[in-house]
Design an enzyme around this catalytic site. Structure first.
Site, PDB file in Angstrom:
ATOM      1  N   HIS A   1       0.807  -1.212   0.000  1.00  0.00           N
ATOM      2  CA  HIS A   1       0.000   0.000   0.000  1.00  0.00           C
ATOM      3  C   HIS A   1       0.851   1.278   0.000  1.00  0.00           C
ATOM      4  O   HIS A   1       0.651   2.165   0.833  1.00  0.00           O
ATOM      5  CB  HIS A   1      -0.921   0.010   1.228  1.00  0.00           C
ATOM      6  CG  HIS A   1      -1.838  -1.162   1.308  1.00  0.00           C
ATOM      7  ND1 HIS A   1      -2.282  -1.702   2.504  1.00  0.00           N
ATOM      8  CD2 HIS A   1      -2.398  -1.920   0.329  1.00  0.00           C
ATOM      9  CE1 HIS A   1      -3.073  -2.726   2.254  1.00  0.00           C
ATOM     10  NE2 HIS A   1      -3.159  -2.886   0.939  1.00  0.00           N
ATOM     11  N   PRO A   2       1.793   1.437  -0.926  1.00  0.00           N
ATOM     12  CA  PRO A   2       2.590   2.670  -0.957  1.00  0.00           C
ATOM     13  C   PRO A   2       1.729   3.872  -1.326  1.00  0.00           C
ATOM     14  O   PRO A   2       0.869   3.787  -2.206  1.00  0.00           O
ATOM     15  CB  PRO A   2       3.649   2.380  -2.026  1.00  0.00           C
ATOM     16  CG  PRO A   2       3.009   1.364  -2.929  1.00  0.00           C
ATOM     17  CD  PRO A   2       2.158   0.519  -2.022  1.00  0.00           C
TER      18      PRO A   2
END
Length: 560
Positions: free
Chosen positions: A484-485
């Site tokens: 989940h960058p």
């Protein structure tokens, strides 16, 4: 002669496909969507269980690697990111989570006027069609993104939820409803046995005023002074009469800004790039959810999804999906989840994904796509991304609001090379504390009566690891990305010196240029980021078109 469009969108991913569809609702506009990957027509991009054939396959996965991480003893993180129409919605876990209502109230408190939970909920509702939640205040049944209950919610998943309750968590029938805390069945982006990527949900019927270029990398934003005028691509230059919108994701959007002379001035000068606009926040504030796999044995192999890696079972599962879009392959293999609150019951710090098999996910090794040579390992490729899965209980423990952050910077001025990604894991060592507490809580869950006779020995981090110091070292050795960058070109208030975007996604100090994707998130949300990115795109479309924002709706204010 350079082709002209009203709006040009760089990146056909989770946000780009949504934007393209919504902008084209104005028939007088001509819209161009440019995607470096292909059309993504593979059956494995549509089959929910086919994700193992997508991950690590360079046709569909950018296969990014982080820099060596000091907080992980020098290990690098493998960052799979989607390549093709649909972007990472082609390869994510399909779990539909909006984050916590408190996340958006925090944004409002930070000066993001108009970004409270009540402001964003109408856009979540507009995007989704959850027939099983029709009539519920938090949901809608009419949106293009179809949501259904996870179909592989079998006996072992129910045991997990029961054990979580016995360990003190409430049963939660809707993680996107009145409360996030608790254990329960997940909602997933699947309909009719087909993965609901944003390409599937929004662009199955292609608008006549939309031009889509696939296999076309974006090389640079073209500018005249402080105004964006178009894009330079692998197929030449295109001019935007109104705006250029970057939707390339948390890694590529800041990279393209910097290649175009927009970003930290000293860094750009070090690469010989003429500075068009010194904007220090570009590429900063990279946040992600660290994922700690906690694993136990399982005494009954028939309850594990690992059974489907056997070639005959994998073939039967695939055939059932091909013929009827049903069976185990028609839904993700993860179907139950826990949001665990350590301090504040309304703002859980930990999200736990349950999977009834154990497999390591910390390298880029895996399936390289289907061929005759891979037929013999088809089951392993689909089930465990080319690795061996064993019967077991895997709890993927995600830290929801880490204090540590990293950065994205240029590794080269070659636009076809990946950026330098420093995840910054555990640069703030306080992030260890909640993960250590979560490991201990999962050990407690496994000791509950529901798991009696089913749970085997602890495989990871291992029963001998008991002290804080030992668990801290195990986390350094085992933690992976939660995939989940975000936040690398973030929205912020006028008073925020690190903000790249204003409250309408416009790049500060520029004209005709916006960023709409995970990079734009103001800070990390408490859950999977796919749904929030779609919400951002839905909301941005109204802003770009000059349409009124949907009326605010907050069920908490009307609850009895």
């Amino acid at each position: 002669m350079t082709a002209e469009f009203d709006y040009i969108i760089a990146g056909g991913g989770s946000a780009g496909c949504v934007l393209a569809a919504r902008l084209c609702e104005n028939p007088s506009l001509r819209v161009l969507l440019v995607e470096a990957g292909g059309p993504a027509r593979s059956i494995f991009a549509r089959m929910p269980a086919g994700v193992g054939m997508i991950h690590s396959n360079p046709k569909y996965d950018w296969c990014y690697m982080s820099t060596p991480q000091a907080g992980l003893g020098g290990r690098q993180l493998y960052y799979p990111r989607g390549k093709g129409l649909g972007g990472s919605s082609l390869m994510n876990g399909m779990i539909y989570i909006r984050g916590n209502a408190g996340d958006y109230d925090r944004w409002r408190q930070k000066g993001l006027t108009g970004w409270s939970y009540g402001d964003v909920l109408p856009y979540y509702r507009r995007a989704t069609g959850a027939a099983h939640r029709a009539g519920e205040a938090h949901h809608s049944a009419s949106g293009p993104l179809k949501i259904t209950p996870a179909a592989n919610y079998d006996r072992i998943n129910q045991v997990f939820v029961e054990a979580c309750q016995q360990a003190g968590s409430p049963l939660n029938p809707d993680f996107n409803g009145a409360s996030q805390t608790g254990a329960g069945r997940t909602d997933v982006k699947v309909a009719g046995g087909i993965r609901q990527s944003t390409a599937e949900a929004y662009l199955t019927t292609r608008p006549k005023n939309l031009t889509v270029l696939t296999g076309t990398p974006v090389l640079k934003v073209l500018t005249e002074g402080r105004r964006a005028t178009g894009l330079l691509t692998g197929q030449g230059a295109f001019r935007a009469r109104s705006e250029v919108i970057l939707s390339l994701g948390a890694f590529e959007s800041p990279k393209l800004l910097m290649l175009s002379g927009i970003g930290p001035g000293a860094h750009l000068q070090n690469h010989g790039i003429t500075v068009a606009h010194d904007l220090p926040g570009v590429g900063q504030s990279l946040y992600d959810h660290p994922n700690m796999p906690v694993q136990f044995g399982l005494t009954d192999p028939s309850l594990s999804m690992a059974r489907f890696q056997r070639l005959d079972k994998a073939a039967a599962m695939g055939a059932q999906w091909l013929l009827a879009k049903s069976g185990p392959a028609a839904s993700p293999f993860w179907a139950a989840m826990l949001f665990h609150a350590i301090r504040d019951p309304q703002m859980p710090e930990i999200q736990v994904f349950f999977t009834p098999m154990v497999v390591r996910e910390d390298s880029a090794a895996g399936s390289k796509g289907f061929s005759l040579q891979t037929l013999s390992r088809l089951g392993k490729a689909m089930i465990a991304r080319g690795k061996i899965a064993d019967p077991g209980l895997q709890f993927d423990v995600n830290l929801l609001r880490p204090r540590s952050s990293g950065s994205v910077s240029l590794a080269s001025i070659d636009p076809l090379r990946p950026p330098q990604i420093d995840a910054g894991y555990f640069s703030d060592e306080s992030d260890f504390l909640d993960l250590i507490e979560a490991i201990r809580h999962m050990r407690k869950v496994v000791q509950q009566p529901a798991f009696k006779g089913l749970a085997g020995e602890e495989l990871s981090p291992g029963a001998p690891q008991q002290s804080d110091a030992e668990l801290r070292q195990s986390i350094r050795e085992l933690v992976t990305t939660g995939h989940h960058p975000a936040c690398t070109a973030r929205i912020g208030a006028d008073s925020d010196p690190g903000a790249v975007l204003d409250l309408e996604f416009k790049v500060r100090g520029m004209q005709g240029l916006r960023v709409v994707d995970a990079a734009a998130l103001p800070d990390m949300v408490s859950g999977n980021i796919g749904a929030p990115v779609i919400m951002l795109a839905e909301r941005a479309a109204d802003m770009i078109l000059g349409r009124p924002q949907l009326a605010a709706l907050d069920p908490r204010e009307t609850a009895a």
